[in-house]
Design an enzyme around this catalytic site. Structure first.
Site, PDB file in Angstrom:
ATOM      1  CG  ASP A 181       0.384  10.841   1.890  1.00  0.00           C
ATOM      2  OD1 ASP A 181      -0.545  10.555   1.111  1.00  0.00           O
ATOM      3  OD2 ASP A 181       1.411  10.153   1.987  1.00  0.00           O
ATOM      4  CG  HIS A 219       0.365   4.320  -5.074  1.00  0.00           C
ATOM      5  ND1 HIS A 219       0.724   3.556  -4.007  1.00  0.00           N
ATOM      6  CD2 HIS A 219      -0.197   5.451  -4.541  1.00  0.00           C
ATOM      7  CE1 HIS A 219       0.402   4.178  -2.887  1.00  0.00           C
ATOM      8  NE2 HIS A 219      -0.163   5.330  -3.184  1.00  0.00           N
ATOM      9  CG  HIS A 225       5.933   7.962   1.775  1.00  0.00           C
ATOM     10  ND1 HIS A 225       5.278   6.775   2.043  1.00  0.00           N
ATOM     11  CD2 HIS A 225       4.964   8.837   1.420  1.00  0.00           C
ATOM     12  CE1 HIS A 225       3.979   6.944   1.838  1.00  0.00           C
ATOM     13  NE2 HIS A 225       3.765   8.182   1.462  1.00  0.00           N
TER      14      HIS A 225
HETATM   15 ZN    ZN Z   1       1.952   8.725   0.515  1.00  0.00          ZN
HETATM   16 ZN    ZN Z   2      -0.283   7.140  -1.980  1.00  0.00          ZN
END
Ligand code: ZN
Ligand code: ZN
Length: 303
Positions: free
Chosen positions: A65, A141, A270
Site C-alpha cells: 500500500d 514496523h 492511513h
Molecule cells: Zn500501510
Molecule cells: Zn506497513
C-alpha cells in the site's frame, strides 16, 4: 509550505473512492513524493501536477500500500520522455526492485535515477539538495520503515514599517536584503542590516512524514519542533491491541507523539477500512493534541 495527502487509506482490499498512501510536498521547481501506493499516478493527474516535476520519491517501507504505484509512475515518466534526474530514497533493496522490475518488463529509463538505500537502523541525513535536505529515521514496523523530515531554509519576513523608518518606502530592495544580508541606503550610503528590519526572528519550516509505525522515540526525535507532522493513525485507541499486533499507531498515540515532539500541526492519515466514519479518530486525537487535522485525499494545504 504546501502539501497534499493523495491517499488516506490503510492497506487491505481496494475500496472505490479511497486511495492508498502517497503525499506530495511542493518544493522549489517541483515536488517530493512520500510513498507511492497503487494508483498514485492517477492521483497526480487529478491534482494536475506533472510526473516529470517530481524531484524525489521517498518510500517509507515495502508494504504494497506504500509501494505498488512506483513502477507505474516510473513507466509513465518513461512514456513522457522525462529527462531530468530523479532521486529515490527507500529501504535497502529498492534498486534491485526497480531494476529487476524494469528489466523484466522491458523498461529502459531515459532519465537518470539516483538510489539512496537506507540500511536497517539508519538515522540522519539521507540526501542533500539545493535549498533543502532529507533526514530519515528508522521507525518501528513489521518491515523496516522510515520516517522522513524536510527542513526548508530559514524564512525571513521583512517589516516594511521598520524599513520605512530608514526612509525606504519600496519593497524592491527586499530581495537584495535577504540575499546579501544588508543594503546601502540609496541617499545616505548608510548600511542597513537584515536583522534590524525583520518582523520577527527568522523561522525555519519543517515537514515530517511518518508512514507505518508503532509509536517510538525515533519519530519524536525526527519530528521535534516540526511545522507539520503527517502521521498514520490506523486505529482508534479502543483497538490498541490490534494496533500493537500489526505495528501501527492509534489516533491517541499519534496525538501523544505530536505533543511530545512539540510540532505545530498534526495531520492524521492511513485509516483502517474498519472505520467508514473518521470523526471519532479526529476527536480522539484532538482531545490530546488540539492542532490535529484529518487528511482528506487530494486537498491542497497551504500554510
Ligand atoms: Zn500501510
Ligand atoms: Zn506497513
Amino acid at each position: 509550505m504546501k502539501f497534499s495527502v493523495l491517499g488516506t487509506k490503510a492497506g487491505g482490499p481496494p475500496i472505490l473512492g479511497h486511495n492508498f498512501s502517497a503525499t506530495v510536498l511542493w518544493i522549489n521547481h517541483g515536488y517530493i513524493l512520500f510513498d507511492c501506493g497503487e494508483g498514485t499516478q492517477y492521483r497526480l493527474l487529478e491534482l494536475g501536477i506533472s510526473f516529470n516535476s517530481c524531484r524525489v520519491i521517498c518510500i517509507s517501507h515495502f508494504h504494497g500500500d506504500h509501494l505498488w504505484g512506483l513502477m507505474p509512475l516510473l513507466s509513465a515518466c518513461c512514456s513522457m520522455q522525462r529527462k531530468s534526474p530523479l532521486t529515490i530514497i527507500a529501504p535497502q533493496g529498492i534498486r534491485l526492485f526497480v531494476e529487476q522490475s524494469a528489466s523484466l518488463s522491458g523498461m529502459t529509463f531515459p532519465f537518470p535515477i539516483e538510489f539512496v538505500e537506507l540500511r536497517p537502523g539508519f538515522e540522519g541525513t539521507a540526501a542533500v539538495f539545493t535549498g533543502y535536505e532529507v533526514m530519515a529515521n528508522m521507525l518501528d514496523h513489521r518491515l523496516d520503515s522510515f520516517g522522513f523530515r524536510i527542513d526548508f531554509p530559514l524564512h525571513y519576513n521583512v517589516d516594511m514599517k521598520k524599513l520605512e523608518q530608514y526612509g525606504i518606502e519600496q519593497g524592491a530592495v527586499i530581495g537584495e536584503l535577504k540575499n546579501v544580508g544588508h543594503i546601502r541606503h540609496p541617499m545616505t550610503d548608510d548600511v542597513i542590516y537584515l536583522d534590524e528590519v525583520l518582523a520577527h526572528p527568522p523561522s525555519r519550516e519543517s515537514f515530517v512524514y511518518c508512514g507505518d509505525t508503532r509509536p517510538c522515540s525515533a519519530e519524536i526525535d525526527l519530528a521535534h519542533n516540526a511545522t507539520v507532522l503527517v502521521h498514520e493513525a490506523t486505529f482508534l485507541h479502543q483497538d490498541e491491541k490490534a494496533a500493537y499486533e500489526k505495528y501501527h499507531t492509534t489516533a491517541r498515540q499519534a496525538a501523544e507523539m505530536a505533543l511530545q515532539a512539540e510540532v505545530s500541526q498534526l495531520w492524521i492519515t492511513h485509516i483502517s477500512n474498519r472505520y467508514p466514519e473518521t470523526t471519532a479518530l479526529l476527536d480522539e486525537a484532538r482531545s490530546i493534541f488540539p492542532q490535529t487535522f484529518i487528511a482528506q485525499a487530494l486537498r491542497i494545504v497551504e500554510l
